[in-house]
Design a protein around this motif. Structure first.
Motif, short mmCIF file in Angstrom:
data_model
loop_
_atom_site.label_atom_id
_atom_site.label_comp_id
_atom_site.label_asym_id
_atom_site.label_seq_id
_atom_site.Cartn_x
_atom_site.Cartn_y
_atom_site.Cartn_z
N LYS A 147 2.00 34.77 15.70
CA LYS A 147 1.48 35.69 16.72
C LYS A 147 0.72 34.91 17.79
O LYS A 147 0.16 33.85 17.51
CB LYS A 147 0.54 36.70 16.07
CG LYS A 147 1.24 37.59 15.05
CD LYS A 147 0.73 39.01 15.13
CE LYS A 147 1.64 39.98 14.41
NZ LYS A 147 1.72 39.72 12.97
N LEU A 148 0.76 35.47 19.00
CA LEU A 148 0.07 34.79 20.11
C LEU A 148 -0.49 35.84 21.05
O LEU A 148 0.24 36.73 21.52
CB LEU A 148 1.07 33.87 20.85
CG LEU A 148 0.63 33.28 22.19
CD1 LEU A 148 -0.67 32.50 22.07
CD2 LEU A 148 1.73 32.35 22.72
N LYS A 149 -1.82 35.73 21.28
CA LYS A 149 -2.43 36.65 22.24
C LYS A 149 -2.41 35.97 23.60
O LYS A 149 -2.92 34.86 23.76
CB LYS A 149 -3.86 36.99 21.82
CG LYS A 149 -4.40 38.18 22.58
CD LYS A 149 -5.69 38.71 21.98
CE LYS A 149 -6.16 39.92 22.79
NZ LYS A 149 -7.56 40.20 22.53
N LEU A 150 -1.79 36.63 24.56
CA LEU A 150 -1.60 36.00 25.87
C LEU A 150 -2.78 36.29 26.80
O LEU A 150 -3.59 37.18 26.54
CB LEU A 150 -0.31 36.53 26.51
CG LEU A 150 0.98 36.11 25.80
CD1 LEU A 150 2.17 36.82 26.39
CD2 LEU A 150 1.17 34.58 25.90
N GLY A 176 -3.74 39.70 27.80
CA GLY A 176 -4.38 40.56 26.82
C GLY A 176 -3.44 41.05 25.72
O GLY A 176 -3.90 41.51 24.69
N ALA A 177 -2.13 40.96 25.96
CA ALA A 177 -1.19 41.49 24.96
C ALA A 177 -0.94 40.46 23.87
O ALA A 177 -0.92 39.26 24.13
CB ALA A 177 0.12 41.84 25.65
N GLU A 178 -0.76 40.96 22.64
CA GLU A 178 -0.39 40.06 21.56
C GLU A 178 1.11 40.16 21.33
O GLU A 178 1.64 41.27 21.19
CB GLU A 178 -1.15 40.41 20.28
CG GLU A 178 -0.91 39.37 19.19
CD GLU A 178 -1.75 39.61 17.94
OE1 GLU A 178 -2.68 38.84 17.69
OE2 GLU A 178 -1.45 40.60 17.24
N GLU A 188 4.69 38.77 19.18
CA GLU A 188 5.14 38.11 17.96
C GLU A 188 6.31 37.22 18.32
O GLU A 188 7.25 37.63 19.00
CB GLU A 188 5.55 39.15 16.92
CG GLU A 188 5.89 38.51 15.60
CD GLU A 188 6.19 39.55 14.50
OE1 GLU A 188 5.46 40.56 14.44
OE2 GLU A 188 7.13 39.32 13.73
N ARG A 240 -2.93 29.26 15.21
CA ARG A 240 -2.10 29.97 16.19
C ARG A 240 -1.96 29.14 17.46
O ARG A 240 -2.83 28.33 17.78
CB ARG A 240 -2.69 31.34 16.50
CG ARG A 240 -4.12 31.31 16.99
CD ARG A 240 -4.76 32.64 16.83
NE ARG A 240 -4.21 33.60 17.80
CZ ARG A 240 -4.38 34.91 17.65
NH1 ARG A 240 -4.99 35.40 16.60
NH2 ARG A 240 -3.91 35.72 18.55
N GLY A 256 -2.57 31.16 26.62
CA GLY A 256 -3.05 32.08 25.61
C GLY A 256 -4.47 32.54 25.94
O GLY A 256 -5.20 31.90 26.73
N SER A 257 -4.85 33.63 25.30
CA SER A 257 -6.20 34.13 25.50
C SER A 257 -7.11 33.43 24.50
O SER A 257 -6.70 33.10 23.40
CB SER A 257 -6.16 35.64 25.28
OG SER A 257 -7.39 36.10 24.83
N HIS A 284 10.25 38.04 26.18
CA HIS A 284 8.91 38.62 26.16
C HIS A 284 8.57 39.30 27.49
O HIS A 284 7.42 39.64 27.75
CB HIS A 284 7.88 37.56 25.79
CG HIS A 284 8.09 37.04 24.39
ND1 HIS A 284 7.85 37.80 23.28
CD2 HIS A 284 8.58 35.86 23.94
CE1 HIS A 284 8.17 37.11 22.19
NE2 HIS A 284 8.61 35.93 22.56
#
Lengths: 824, 343
Positions: free
Chosen positions: A287-290, A293-295, A297, A312, A322-323, A353
């Motif tokens: 998982k990666l939170k961008l 703000g969106a996460e 997969e 991560r 990433g955030s 994505h």
């Protein structure tokens, strides 16, 4: 891409007084189409900065003020103003007499409640800077007064919208465009003079763990930066290109993107764990939170940047950071990333994505492999200029393919210079060609007969002699190529030797025939909705994978529903009391899954499993003629439709088509429709739309329709390829006999005529029904059919007695086979 | 006796002059000149007259006979004319009433334009070929140098039909079909047909038509392409039409060009208000270029040593320009008020 005229002028020396429009034309004619030129500050020509000296209440109106303002020189001006947010000493925007604001308002000298106002103090919305605003615009105290507002706001640039084709990724930057202009005008290129990074051991090392998918990774650790807003020139520069200013470090990264086309990223180094930052393949399920703000997969196909936390990723490589590790107000240590990623991987990731970012758009087109290090150096320089701090260490990892000391060698093209003239048909000497290529950064070496041309590293699109020829042609201008006519080196094929040409020829004649019969050719989309097909009881239909709307769900399996829809729409759009007549035809393919094929997929390079069947279909409704008096304007019926088809067949020399009563098919009226037969093969259907469908769709009249299997009928029409032979006609007089045949009503008239022809052989040549009658004195359930029989012998005159004898045979056959009697 | 003859004659002459119908005249002819008529009756008595007087009386009688016959013929003609005139009056009709008119049909403007374009290129030796509208992505893209995952695929919004199958986005796959089927050159082909893009607005229709042209031979030059297109422009847009090529990018050609034709509306003085060219003086009509060497490699060894050019014309675009049609959707609405205009 948006290009700033001001910035371009800093990067390349253009001939004096070159106008932006000329530059736009030059770019367009060199393959970089300028789609629009936007002048900032349009409508602000007579708006200047001013200072309020004093603000007094209006003597006659409580809600108004009278301001005395100065432009720095000349007499102060009196301005009446309705706003309340200003005070003396404020710097404001004054629209002078004669100004026409972006919102269309014209400023005139006016007396407002007895006080003369010499202009207007403006709000941001009046100036077109924002869509809504409260009160008038108060400018920063540092604003110089008496200058054009556009200049004070930095809104005096000219922006080109350039359509950069996918092959020219090198022109997705101001330097790229400047390079083209330098070549076009022979002007000097003024690139930023950035010192190369001194590489050393960095507390954060970069690692290449994805092989050639991430072949180089440059980094620079900077400490002591002070995050804050960018200076005005940076904000103006970015915002005029449509890029939002964030903070001085992020803005520096965006400036490098706009300037060099190299995407970069800045991390808050204190948020990175461990002492490496590596490019590796994503893991499935990771998982990666961008930054947005969106996460998301990851599915393992992506490239990511990871630190030593191992938990991560910190960025989606080439697409978005990433955030959690981004630069924020409190950041003091930053790590700059400047890397190269595989174009295909980035493109797929950006699609998957749904983040087609500015960075991804550049990576997917391929980057100058030498430019990556330059980008890193330039970013470092800009960050320190804008945010302070000092370089702790710079680092770089390069795979052998990107190492100039190893495999990274410029592309070479060998070509005989005479190729250019032969291929382009352009008179050009080798020295002119060499000059054109040189201006674009190519180096030419070699002999008179064999050149070796070195391609600049940023021109990933050039690899063949043809590519070089385009460079030369667009340099001298395509218009320099004098038109010639291609030589016919072989004779044309006879038309009927080419089955497609022959088939198209028959199609054209068929269309002409229907036009002669008073029909309009219709053209409908090849797709429709399942719901509409269902109205006609049609379940079939090859589905479209990604329809824009319900109307594009399936490819049409029949042309009839579309023609009916066209008829309905014509009726609905018509205002008169009489519905317009419908006479339409269409010749188009319908689409079907081939028998035995379960779904649409490529079965070979040439085979999709979908069959395209040629249909010829028509719709007929309304009055028989287009004008005339009441008795002439009877509505059409089956005989009109049949007459059209018969005329059409005879025009196309299609023979042997029989009409047989059709029963029980969802679309058709069971008692007023027919199948068209050729031998044992059905070649079409015609008749009336089923009354229950007519009422369901609210038809304004009976609709007579036909759909022909044109593939089959066309084969019959092919005889027309050959010229028709002359045929002589009979010179001996015929004998005619008329009969009134009384038969049961369910007996088709064709049986009566066929029997007569057979029984009357060989003298009965023509048998024709010329009237029918039902009703008294004919008994119920019976029909009287009036038939004319023509007897003829081509070689002699017939005797009356012979005609009588044959007639007797015919009448007896009618009686035996059909139980018919003669009515006298 | 002469007196008697003259009496009969003059009475009869009066009757003829007063007769009002052809029947009356016939009656007079029978009663006077007929076998049993009065003049005949008198002449029958001639036998009792002396041979000396007989010729004299005979001459008088013949004279009256001739006079009467002339009078009868003349009067008959007069009466016939009177009768004809009155019949003609009663037969008069109102010629301004509507005619009994059959419907007149029209070809769709897309068909008309396609035919026009084919006719122009046919004069140069091109022949028509065709291909399917549901096409493999292998031919629609890969075989003509638009690799999967190449940004060039973004140039067209594609309707997908299933794995490896699309609605063709251009007529260009027919180039490759034709080359592979022929196995060698020379080739001079035109491919008209419907193509599809996921796009829908005033100037874009999800379905529209193109004509693809392909010329492959030994020594075909880019100048041949320009000459061919110039001929096309003059034939379609008028003898004074000019063309302008701008470098552009289509993966299946190199060099590539967008081709503009001089605006036929404001040929002499470009006006910013011109609805056709928006004041630029040029109309964007087609894309063209020299066939990319990768297409020859893909098509097979039979194309070694070939050069060629290709072009693609948007048929609706040409039709809309020629007929001043403001909205592409009009072409697909099948409104009879539209269809009937282009007779």
């Amino acid at each position: 891409m948006k290009i700033s005229w001001k910035w371009i002028q800093e990067l390349v020396v253009l001939p004096p007084s070159t106008m932006p429009e000329q530059v736009a034309e030059t770019l367009t004619l060199r393959g970089l189409e300028v789609e629009a030129i936007t002048r900032q500050g349009l409508g602000l020509e007579k708006v200047v900065t001013a200072e309020i000296l004093e603000r007094n209440p209006h003597p006659e109106a409580d809600r108004l003020s009278v301001c005395h303002i100065t432009l720095g020189s000349g007499e102060p001006l009196e301005i009446v103003c309705g706003a309340t947010n200003m005070k003396s000493g404020d710097k404001v925007a004054l629209a002078q007499i004669g100004a026409q604001l972006p919102n269309g308002v014209k400023i005139e000298k006016a007396k407002i409640r007895g006080v003369v106002s010499n202009g207007m103090l403006c709000s941001e919305s009046e100036l077109g800077l924002k869509t809504t605003s409260e009160g008038i615009l108060i400018l920063p105290a540092s604003t110089q007064i008496g200058v054009p507002l556009a200049l004070a706001l930095g809104q005096n640039d000219i922006i080109f919208e350039v359509n950069v084709t996918p092959n020219r990724g090198d022109c997705l930057s101001h330097v790229g465009i400047a390079r083209e202009l330098a070549a076009a005008y022979g002007g000097e290129l003024l690139l930023p003079k950035t010192a190369k990074l001194k590489l050393g051991r960095s507390p954060i090392a970069t690692v290449l763990d994805a092989g050639e998918a991430g072949p180089q990774f440059w980094g620079c650790l900077i400490e002591g930066v002070k995050i804050g807003p960018s200076p005005t020139w940076v904000v103006n520069r970015l915002e005029s290109l449509g890029v939002r200013s964030i903070n001085n470090v992020v803005d520096a990264s965006n400036l490098v993107l706009q300037e060099l086309g190299q995407p970069t990223h800045a991390y808050d180094a204190d948020q990175l764990l461990g002492n490496t930052l590596r490019i590796r393949d994503a893991k499935q399920g990771e998982k990666l939170k961008l930054l947005d703000g969106a996460e998301i997969e990851l599915d393992g196909s992506e490239l990511v940047i990871v630190d030593d936390s191992g938990r991560r990723p910190v960025a989606l490589a080439g697409v978005m950071g990433g955030s959690g590790s981004e630069v924020v107000a409190s950041t003091t240590r930053i790590f700059l990333e400047c890397a190269e990623f595989d174009p295909v991987r980035v493109r797929r990731t950006a699609f998957r994505h749904q983040r087609r970012t500015e960075a991804a758009l550049r990576f997917e087109k391929g980057l100058d492999p030498i430019g990556v290090g330059e980008g890193a150096a330039r970013l470092t320089e800009l960050v320190i200029e804008l945010a302070g701090g000092h370089v702790v260490a710079a680092t770089a990892k390069l795979s052998p393919s990107r190492d100039p000391k190893k495999k990274l060698k410029p592309a070479q093209i060998s070509v005989d210079p005479s190729f250019f003239e032969d291929f382009l048909g352009l008179k050009i000497s080798p020295s002119q060609a060499r000059e054109a290529l040189g201006a674009l950064g190519f180096t030419v070496r070699g002999t008179v007969k064999k050149w070796s041309v070195t391609v600049p590293s940023y021109r990933l699109d050039v690899s063949t002699p043809e590519d070089l020829s385009e460079e030369i042609a667009r340099s001298v201008g395509y218009r320099a190529i004098k038109p010639t006519v291609p030589r016919l080196n072989s004779s044309p094929h006879p038309r009927f030797d080419n089955p497609v040409a022959a088939s198209l020829w028959v199609d054209d004649r068929a269309k002409d025939a229907l036009v002669e019969l008073g029909f309009h050719e219709a053209l409908q989309y090849a797709f429709t909705s399942r719901a509409w097909l269902a109205q006609f009881g049609i379940q079939e239909g090859v589905p479209v994978g990604n329809p824009l709307s319900e109307e594009q769900q399936v490819l049409v399996p029949s042309l009839i529903p579309g023609l009916v829809q066209a008829a309905l729409e014509n009726w609905n759009h018509h205002f008169g009391s009489i519905a317009p007549s419908i006479r339409m035809f269409e010749l188009r393919p319908t689409f079907h899954l081939r028998a035995g094929v379960g779904r649409v997929e490529a079965l070979s390079e040439f085979d999709t499993g979908v069959e395209e069947r040629s249909r010829f279909s028509m719709a007929l409704s309304g009055s028989r003629l287009s004008s005339g008096l009441k008795p002439d304007l009877e509505p059409v019926d089956f005989a009109d439709l049949k007459g059209v088809l018969e005329a059409f067949f005879s025009r196309m020399a299609i023979r042997g088509i029989r009409f047989e009563a059709l029963k029980d098919r969802a679309l058709w009226h069971p008692g007023q429709s027919a199948v068209l037969m050729n031998g044992n093969h059905e070649v079409g259907v015609c008749g009336r739309l089923h009354p229950s469908i007519e009422s369901a769709i609210k038809a304004r009249g009976n609709l007579w329709l036909a759909e022909l299997n044109w593939d089959a009928l066309k084969k019959l029409a092919k005889q027309r390829d050959r010229s028709q032979r002359y045929k002589a006609w009979a010179t001996f007089p015929p004998i005619e006999r008329d009969f009134s045949v009384l038969v049961k009503s369910e007996i088709a008239s064709e049986r009566v005529t066929e029997l007569a022809l057979r029984a009357g052989r060989p003298l009965a040549k023509v048998v024709r029904v010329f009237d029918i009658y039902q009703g008294a004195p004919v008994p119920p359930g019976m029909t009287s059919i009036a038939v004319k029989v023509i007897f003829l012998d081509e070689s002699r005159s017939l005797e009356e007695s012979e005609a009588d004898a044959v007639s007797a045979r015919i009448v007896s056959e009618w009686k035996q086979q059909l139980g018919a009697s003669l009515r006298s | 006796m002469i007196q008697k003859i003259e009496e009969i004659g003059s009475l009869a002459l009066r009757d003829v002059a007063q007769a009002t119908s052809i029947n009356d005249l016939e009656h007079i002819r029978v009663t006077i000149l007929g076998k049993k008529g009065r003049l005949s009756d008198v002449l029958r008595e001639l036998g009792s007259i002396s041979a000396l007087e007989r010729p004299k009386i005979g001459a008088v009688a013949n004279e009256w006979k001739r006079k009467l016959e002339d009078a009868l013929t003349g009067r008959k003609k007069t009466l016939e004319n009177i009768e004809l005139s009155s019949r003609l009056v009663t037969e008069a009709i109102d010629v301004t009433l509507p005619g009994r008119k059959a419907e007149t049909g029209t070809l769709h403007v897309v068909t008309q334009t396609t035919r026009k374009i084919i006719e122009v290129f046919s004069r140069l030796g091109f022949e028509v070929v065709s291909g399917p509208e549901v096409e493999t992505s292998a031919l629609n893209f890969d075989a003509i140098n638009i690799a999967k995952d190449h940004p060039a695929r973004d140039m067209q919004d594609t309707f997908s039909m299933g794995p490896g199958v699309v609605l063709r986005t251009h007529t260009s796959p027919v180039q490759m079909r034709t080359m592979k089927a022929a196995g060698g050159f020379p080739l001079r082909v035109l491919c008209p047909g419907a193509v599809y893009r996921c796009d829908n607005d005033v100037t874009h229709s999800p379905m529209f038509h193109q004509i693809e042209g392909l010329w492959i031979d030994h020594g075909t030059k880019m100048s041949d392409l320009i000459g061919t297109l110039e001929f096309f422009a003059r034939e379609i847009f008028g003898p004074s039409a000019k063309i302008r090529l701008r470098p552009s990018y289509f993966p299946f050609v190199e060099p590539g060009a967008e081709v503009d034709v001089s605006c036929f509306q404001c040929l002499k003085s470009p006006s910013a208000q011109c609805p056709i060219c928006k004041g630029t003086g040029w109309m964007e009509i087609l894309g063209a270029g020299m066939v990319h060497r990768r297409l020859f490699e893909e098509a097979g060894p039979g194309f070694a040593g070939a050069t060629g050019f290709a072009f693609g014309v948007g048929i609706e675009r040409v039709a809309m320009l020629l007929h001043a049609i403001p909205n592409i959707r009009l072409l697909y609405q099948n409104d009879v008020r539209f269809l009937g205009q282009f007779s």
